[in-house]
Design an enzyme around this catalytic site. Structure first.
Site, PDB file in Angstrom:
ATOM      1  N   GLU A   1       8.453  63.559  53.652  1.00  0.00           N
ATOM      2  CA  GLU A   1       7.606  63.853  52.484  1.00  0.00           C
ATOM      3  C   GLU A   1       8.355  64.602  51.392  1.00  0.00           C
ATOM      4  O   GLU A   1       8.398  65.835  51.392  1.00  0.00           O
ATOM      5  CB  GLU A   1       6.372  64.677  52.902  1.00  0.00           C
TER       6      GLU A   1
ATOM      7  N   LYS B   1       5.816  59.734  52.850  1.00  0.00           N
ATOM      8  CA  LYS B   1       4.657  60.382  52.222  1.00  0.00           C
ATOM      9  C   LYS B   1       5.149  60.962  50.914  1.00  0.00           C
ATOM     10  O   LYS B   1       6.144  61.697  50.893  1.00  0.00           O
ATOM     11  CB  LYS B   1       4.102  61.482  53.128  1.00  0.00           C
TER      12      LYS B   1
HETATM   13  P1  13P Z   1      -2.642  67.410  49.536  1.00  0.00           P
HETATM   14  O1  13P Z   1      -3.224  66.037  49.662  1.00  0.00           O
HETATM   15  O2  13P Z   1      -3.674  68.488  49.429  1.00  0.00           O
HETATM   16  O3  13P Z   1      -1.568  67.477  48.489  1.00  0.00           O
HETATM   17  O4  13P Z   1      -1.941  67.747  50.918  1.00  0.00           O
HETATM   18  C1  13P Z   1      -1.184  66.780  51.531  1.00  0.00           C
HETATM   19  C2  13P Z   1      -0.061  67.393  52.249  1.00  0.00           C
HETATM   20  O5  13P Z   1       0.041  67.248  53.436  1.00  0.00           O
HETATM   21  C3  13P Z   1       0.932  68.152  51.491  1.00  0.00           C
HETATM   22  O6  13P Z   1       2.029  68.407  52.315  1.00  0.00           O
END
Ligand code: 13P
Length: 340
Positions: A177, A219
């Protein structure tokens, strides 16, 4: 755990009609979420809140996996059933956030590097034993005057790649991510440029570390103008620019992109995901891994009171259903009326 098993688990996280619930808020972040409803973040409040989320009736119809925090993966329901069991019995895959947070990158003011690689192999092995099937590591990229630097992007990409290789070694599907933050007054093309640099650098690092792309999910952020940019972009423009930037940099062997909500409103998160899927088939599944955009209405309905559990669960189910439809390009505004 074979390579085929990892690839199958990655696909199981992005099937039609379903996406991921991110419920892995760290202690600091959950406190911020609870502040909004004036609830003190005690361990029991966090446990009860997550019990409400994970026992939502029919959640498995629209949620394929849930990302947990270290404390939460060790928690159980009031009756004593571990959360991992509650989820897996319903066919929802338990996942775990394993990074130790984004810290200041020495020598690069305003930029961050995510920590947590030391001892990671042992921690991942324990999480696997506790029932986790996938993991998440978040890197933060900030847009500003002269940033992000190539150094920050590369340092985070190599940390993500080392984490991903360790996950696959112990049989966990890594979710990588990199989040390009919404903060700033930049336009959408600047976000596109930074997102493409970030994704391109990440896949180079993953390749160098011999990470199997079929057994991994990306992600990331949608490509958006900064939140202080004077004019908002249309849903269609966001969808088109995001897909175009992904096509420029993300290999088709990687099975799915799951977006974070990152400060978008819950309606924007649903509409924009839907617009991308309305565009037609893409090389990867385009789904969601929302935290705030799935939980906000549930949190507001709950208010820290057990009497409100059914309305909190109804709110979560509704957002999961809308996003499950958006993930297939089947969402309509009329679906929002069903919430009442
Ligand atoms: P949000 O969708 O609130 O941005 O959180 C997702 C997430 O896991 C951020 O690391």
């Amino acid at each position: 755990m074979t390579k085929g098993d990892l690839a199958q688990t990655a696909l199981d996280l992005v099937p039609p009609g379903k996406g991921i619930l991110a419920a892995d808020e760290s202690l600091g972040t959950i406190q911020k979420r609870f502040d909004r409803i004036n609830v003190q973040s005690t361990e029991e409040a966090r446990r009860s809140y997550r019990e409400m989320l994970f026992t939502t009736p029919n959640l498995e119809k629209h949620i394929s996996g849930v990302i947990l925090f270290d404390e939460t993966i060790r928690h159980a329901t009031t009756e004593g059933t571990p959360f991992t069991k509650v989820l897996s019995q319903r066919g929802i895959l338990p996942g775990i956030k394993v990074d130790k947070g984004a810290k200041a990158l020495a020598g690069f003011p305003g930029e961050k590097i995510t920590e947590g690689l030391d001892g990671l192999r042992e921690r991942l092995t324990e999480y696997r034993e506790l029932g986790a099937r996938f993991a998440k590591w978040r890197a933060v990229i900030t847009i500003g005057e002269g940033i992000p630097t190539g150094t920050c992007i590369a340092a985070n990409a190599y940390a993500l790649a080392q984490y991903a290789a360790l996950c696959q070694e112990v049989g966990l599907v890594p979710i990588v991510e990199p989040e390009v933050l919404l903060n700033g007054d930049h336009d959408i093309s600047r976000c596109a440029e930074v997102s493409e640099r970030t994704w391109s650098s990440l896949f180079t690092a993953l390749h160098r570390h011999q990470v199997m792309l079929e057994g991994l999910l990306l992600k990331t952020n949608m490509v958006l103008p900064g939140k202080d940019y004077p004019t908002q972009a249309s849903v269609e423009e966001i969808a088109e620019v995001t897909v175009s930037s992904l096509r420029n940099t993300v290999p088709p062997s990687m099975p799915g992109v799951v977006f974070l909500s990152g400060g978008m409103s819950y309606l924007e998160a649903t509409e924009r995901l839907n617009a991308m899927n309305v565009m037609g088939d893409h090389p990867w599944q385009l789904s969601f891994s929302y935290g705030r955009a799935l939980q906000e209405t549930a949190l507001d309905a709950w208010q820290g009171d057990s009497a409100n559990v059914p309305s909190g669960q109804a709110a979560l189910y509704h957002r999961a259903k809308c996003n499950g439809a958006a993930r297939d390009g089947r969402y309509t505004k009329e679906m929002e009326a069903e919430a009442a």
